[in-house]
Design an enzyme around this catalytic site. Structure first.
Site, PDB file in Angstrom:
ATOM      1  N   SER A  93       0.824  -1.209   0.000  1.00  0.00           N
ATOM      2  CA  SER A  93       0.000   0.000   0.000  1.00  0.00           C
ATOM      3  C   SER A  93       0.859   1.260   0.000  1.00  0.00           C
ATOM      4  O   SER A  93       1.609   1.509  -0.931  1.00  0.00           O
ATOM      5  CB  SER A  93      -0.952  -0.033   1.198  1.00  0.00           C
ATOM      6  N   ASP A 243      -2.416   6.364  -3.632  1.00  0.00           N
ATOM      7  CA  ASP A 243      -1.326   5.649  -2.976  1.00  0.00           C
ATOM      8  C   ASP A 243      -0.832   4.544  -3.900  1.00  0.00           C
ATOM      9  O   ASP A 243      -1.342   4.368  -5.010  1.00  0.00           O
ATOM     10  CB  ASP A 243      -1.754   5.115  -1.608  1.00  0.00           C
ATOM     11  N   ASP A 245      -1.028   1.291  -4.207  1.00  0.00           N
ATOM     12  CA  ASP A 245      -1.892   0.256  -4.784  1.00  0.00           C
ATOM     13  C   ASP A 245      -3.245   0.792  -5.202  1.00  0.00           C
ATOM     14  O   ASP A 245      -4.106   0.045  -5.647  1.00  0.00           O
ATOM     15  CB  ASP A 245      -2.042  -0.933  -3.825  1.00  0.00           C
ATOM     16  N   ASP A 247      -5.960   2.168  -3.728  1.00  0.00           N
ATOM     17  CA  ASP A 247      -7.265   1.962  -3.100  1.00  0.00           C
ATOM     18  C   ASP A 247      -7.693   3.136  -2.235  1.00  0.00           C
ATOM     19  O   ASP A 247      -8.721   3.074  -1.563  1.00  0.00           O
ATOM     20  CB  ASP A 247      -7.297   0.656  -2.298  1.00  0.00           C
TER      21      ASP A 247
END
Length: 359
Positions: A93, A243, A245, A247
């Site tokens: 993340s 960010d 990833d 999400d």
């Protein structure tokens, strides 16, 4: 201290993800969650090797696996939901490149419940202990291509369909709007600029040149200073920061001020309610949500449903109550009618559409 499950899968220093550990994790997931998986990863240097090892472990556990390559977390969930598959994402993340992580979606792209993740952790511990007792060491490299019905999925076509679904969720009201985006040198680097340009947005792109080591490095939703400066300097209407990833979303207004998840949720709740699309006139948030948000919702007649910290708890509450909107101050925002998990690009498109429609 070894790797263990936290609030969202397993996460830690990348060098702790040994071949034997990742292989055992794949076997544990295959034995518990299902037998058909799609796997995506972010842009970290360690991602490709972990992807290959996880796929091999899943196959050793009796599951099919298809590799999407670099793909945002929400895209993996969307593809899993579209085909009734399980999903796995290799990402840490917003953490630095030296970390990595592995998290799973159950069949249909749903986050795992606490109970299911506890059972997965138990199975993993047992497999690791058994392997150690048998002195198996690291398994042989068996990163074969995907086999079986799931192998007919075309990763490029699936990611294209996800992007088309995102564009189909908004109007063209934001056409011509000037926007700056920060891709965090992450999984959206090649995707977000194209999607926004397809929408007709005049977009300036920051931090979209991943090299394996620069993901989240002084950029993205946890380091928005560059974005704030460029929004003001370029006279843009707003900025969007993702960010690694993809999400979560953080926004910047035309003055350079940060607009966090609480503010975004308030905007979305009001807009959805005005359009009759806020089911139950409620919004799901965590205990971290600020008092100002709660007061604003009370003044608007919107019920606030509170959960513990973690988007998984938000998703569980949305499923339980039938709600259509939830999220966290960090920028994880869930439009339950459109996605099974937080989607930073979806949230960004919804924000552009809202601002353009409402002025």
């Amino acid at each position: 201290m070894g790797l263990g499950f936290g609030t969202d899968g397993v996460r830690g220093p990348a060098d702790q993800f040994t071949d034997s550990f990742v292989d055992a994790l794949g076997r544990a997931a295959a034995g518990l969650l299902g037998n058909r998986f799609v796997i995506g990863r972010d842009t970290r240097a360690s991602g490709a090797s972990l992807e290959a090892r996880l796929a091999a472990g899943l196959r050793r556990g009796g599951a099919e696996a298809v590799l999407l390559g670099v793909a945002p977390t929400p895209a993996v969930a969307w593809i899993a939901a579209r085909h009734g598959l399980c999903g796995a994402v290799i990402s840490a993340s917003h953490n630095p490149w030296t970390d990595n992580g592995i998290k799973f979606f159950g069949p249909g792209g749903r986050k795992l419940s606490d109970e299911l993740e506890t059972e997965l952790a138990h199975r993993l511990d047992q497999l690791v202990a058994d392997d150690h007792a048998l002195n198996l060491g690291d398994p042989a490299d068996t990163a074969a291509p995907a086999t079986g019905p799931v192998a007919i999925l075309d990763p490029a076509d699936e990611l294209r369909r996800w992007q088309e679904a995102l564009l189909g969720s908004v109007t063209d009201a934001s056409r011509g709007m000037r926007v700056v985006i920060d891709c965090a040198n992450g999984a959206l680097s090649a995707i977000a600029p194209r999607v926004l340009r397809d929408l007709g947005v005049d977009v300036e792109v920051l931090h979209a040149a991943p090299d394996g080591r620069n993901i989240n490095d002084a950029c993205g939703s946890t380091h928005p200073a560059d974005l704030q400066q460029r929004v003001v300097a370029s006279g843009a209407s707003l900025g969007l920061a993702f960010d690694g990833d993809a999400d979560r979303l953080l926004a910047v207004d035309e003055t350079g001020a940060i607009v966090d998840g609480d503010h975004l949720l308030a905007l979305f709740a009001g807009d959805l309610r005005d359009r009759g699309a806020l089911r139950g006139d409620q919004v799901v948030v965590t205990v971290m949500t600020n008092l100002g948000f709660r007061r604003a919702m009370a003044d608007s007649g919107v019920e606030v449903v509170e959960t513990p910290v973690g988007d998984r708890h938000v998703l569980e509450a949305l499923a339980r109550t039938g709600g259509s909107l939830g999220g966290e101050q960090s920028g994880h925002i869930v439009f339950a009618d459109l996605a099974t998990t937080g989607d930073g690009l979806l949230s960004g498109l919804q924000l552009l559409d809202l601002v353009a429609r409402r002025g």
